[in-house]
Write a protein that holds these residues in place. Structure first.
Motif, mmCIF file in Angstrom:
data_model
loop_
_atom_site.group_PDB
_atom_site.id
_atom_site.type_symbol
_atom_site.label_atom_id
_atom_site.label_comp_id
_atom_site.label_asym_id
_atom_site.label_seq_id
_atom_site.Cartn_x
_atom_site.Cartn_y
_atom_site.Cartn_z
ATOM 1 N N UNK A 68 -26.372 10.564 80.862
ATOM 2 C CA UNK A 68 -25.693 9.364 81.286
ATOM 3 C C UNK A 68 -24.200 9.632 81.363
ATOM 4 N N UNK A 69 -23.569 8.912 82.190
ATOM 5 C CA UNK A 69 -22.125 8.981 82.287
ATOM 6 C C UNK A 69 -21.536 7.846 81.475
ATOM 7 N N UNK A 70 -20.215 7.790 81.374
ATOM 8 C CA UNK A 70 -19.590 6.716 80.625
ATOM 9 C C UNK A 70 -19.633 5.405 81.407
ATOM 10 N N UNK A 71 -19.923 5.475 82.685
ATOM 11 C CA UNK A 71 -20.079 4.273 83.496
ATOM 12 C C UNK A 71 -21.562 4.031 83.721
ATOM 13 N N UNK A 72 -22.067 2.865 83.255
ATOM 14 C CA UNK A 72 -23.492 2.621 83.430
ATOM 15 C C UNK A 72 -23.862 2.531 84.901
ATOM 16 N N UNK A 73 -25.085 2.958 85.239
ATOM 17 C CA UNK A 73 -25.519 2.839 86.632
ATOM 18 C C UNK A 73 -25.654 1.361 86.998
ATOM 19 N N UNK A 74 -25.659 1.058 88.283
ATOM 20 C CA UNK A 74 -25.830 -0.338 88.691
ATOM 21 C C UNK A 74 -27.124 -0.909 88.108
ATOM 22 N N UNK A 75 -27.067 -2.177 87.756
ATOM 23 C CA UNK A 75 -28.216 -2.816 87.147
ATOM 24 C C UNK A 75 -28.298 -4.254 87.628
ATOM 25 N N UNK A 76 -29.497 -4.805 87.534
ATOM 26 C CA UNK A 76 -29.699 -6.203 87.889
ATOM 27 C C UNK A 76 -29.479 -7.122 86.686
ATOM 28 N N UNK A 77 -28.959 -6.568 85.580
ATOM 29 C CA UNK A 77 -28.673 -7.386 84.404
ATOM 30 C C UNK A 77 -27.702 -8.497 84.776
ATOM 31 N N UNK A 78 -27.965 -9.697 84.291
ATOM 32 C CA UNK A 78 -27.097 -10.836 84.537
ATOM 33 C C UNK A 78 -25.649 -10.432 84.217
ATOM 34 N N UNK B 103 -23.854 -8.722 80.888
ATOM 35 C CA UNK B 103 -23.231 -7.396 81.000
ATOM 36 C C UNK B 103 -21.763 -7.437 80.589
ATOM 37 N N UNK B 104 -21.063 -8.504 80.939
ATOM 38 C CA UNK B 104 -19.637 -8.616 80.616
ATOM 39 C C UNK B 104 -19.403 -8.736 79.113
ATOM 40 N N UNK B 105 -20.378 -9.239 78.387
ATOM 41 C CA UNK B 105 -20.236 -9.419 76.941
ATOM 42 C C UNK B 105 -20.530 -8.155 76.146
ATOM 43 N N UNK B 106 -21.362 -7.254 76.686
ATOM 44 C CA UNK B 106 -21.810 -6.089 75.934
ATOM 45 C C UNK B 106 -20.669 -5.130 75.618
ATOM 46 N N UNK B 107 -20.664 -4.650 74.389
ATOM 47 C CA UNK B 107 -19.742 -3.591 73.978
ATOM 48 C C UNK B 107 -20.588 -2.336 73.804
ATOM 49 N N UNK B 108 -20.431 -1.425 74.735
ATOM 50 C CA UNK B 108 -21.260 -0.230 74.794
ATOM 51 C C UNK B 108 -20.558 0.966 74.157
ATOM 52 N N UNK B 109 -21.359 1.946 73.767
ATOM 53 C CA UNK B 109 -20.822 3.227 73.308
ATOM 54 C C UNK B 109 -20.224 3.944 74.528
ATOM 55 N N UNK B 110 -19.483 5.030 74.319
ATOM 56 C CA UNK B 110 -18.906 5.759 75.461
ATOM 57 C C UNK B 110 -19.952 6.221 76.478
ATOM 58 N N UNK B 111 -21.203 6.400 76.046
ATOM 59 C CA UNK B 111 -22.241 6.811 76.998
ATOM 60 C C UNK B 111 -22.978 5.620 77.606
ATOM 61 N N UNK B 112 -22.450 4.400 77.414
ATOM 62 C CA UNK B 112 -22.993 3.218 78.070
ATOM 63 C C UNK B 112 -24.177 2.573 77.382
ATOM 64 N N UNK B 113 -24.400 2.908 76.118
ATOM 65 C CA UNK B 113 -25.575 2.418 75.404
ATOM 66 C C UNK B 113 -25.217 1.431 74.299
ATOM 67 N N UNK B 114 -26.192 0.598 73.943
ATOM 68 C CA UNK B 114 -26.098 -0.251 72.759
ATOM 69 C C UNK B 114 -27.346 -0.012 71.922
ATOM 70 N N UNK B 115 -27.179 -0.005 70.587
ATOM 71 C CA UNK B 115 -28.373 0.128 69.749
ATOM 72 C C UNK B 115 -29.208 -1.139 69.849
ATOM 73 N N UNK B 116 -30.527 -0.960 69.833
ATOM 74 C CA UNK B 116 -31.459 -2.076 69.899
ATOM 75 C C UNK B 116 -32.419 -1.985 68.723
#
Length: 150
Positions: free
Chosen positions: A1-11, A15-28
């Motif tokens: 993965x890159x630091x920029x997440x790929x395009x997604x259909x997420x609302x 998406x604007x609220x999520x705080x992601x790691x540098x690789x664009x992920x959040x723990x679930x």
């Protein structure tokens, strides 16, 4: 993965609220909806979260395989989504699920039952680590203050 997440259909509001790691992920965190049992931790990017929200099944991003995986597709141990929530910092997702079979890749019900570091459920005492000495004094269960400091 890159630091920029790929395009997604997420609302976009989510998406604007999520705080992601540098690789664009959040723990679930996956938790059994009716017992509160913590089952496992996986990783989601925007697309995995979108799929989880819209399909009713948990979808994760595999950091090692670098691909999406839907819990249960190969193991038969499904996670049926009951609710999805963000924590107060919007940097962790809590997915309450109805787990069918094992949640852990080892075949165990949960990933968190084989290596318990401390368990004091019966004593009422809570261990509090002392960073200076490495000792673990017992804390008063009501105040949370180490017994030595009362």
């Amino acid at each position: 993965m890159t630091s920029t997440p790929p395009p997604s259909a997420l609302d976009p509001r989510i998406a604007a609220r999520l705080k992601r790691s540098p690789d664009g992920l959040v723990p679930a965190i996956a938790q059994q909806y009716d017992t509160g049992e913590v089952l496992m931790l996986g990783w989601m990017d925007d697309e995995a979260l979108h799929r989880t929200l819209t399909t009713g099944r948990c979808t994760y991003w595999s950091r090692s395989r670098r691909e999406y995986w839907v819990k249960g597709d190969t193991s038969g141990h499904f996670q049926w989504v009951r609710s999805v929530a963000l924590d107060c910092d919007a940097d962790t997702v809590l997915v309450k699920v109805d787990q069918v079979g094992a949640a852990c890749h080892t075949g165990a019900r949960t990933c968190f039952d084989a290596d318990v570091l401390v368990e004091n459920a019966d004593s009422g005492d809570v261990p509090v680590a002392d960073a200076d000495s490495g000792d673990v004094p017992v804390a008063d269960a009501d105040s949370g203050v180490p017994a030595d400091d009362q």
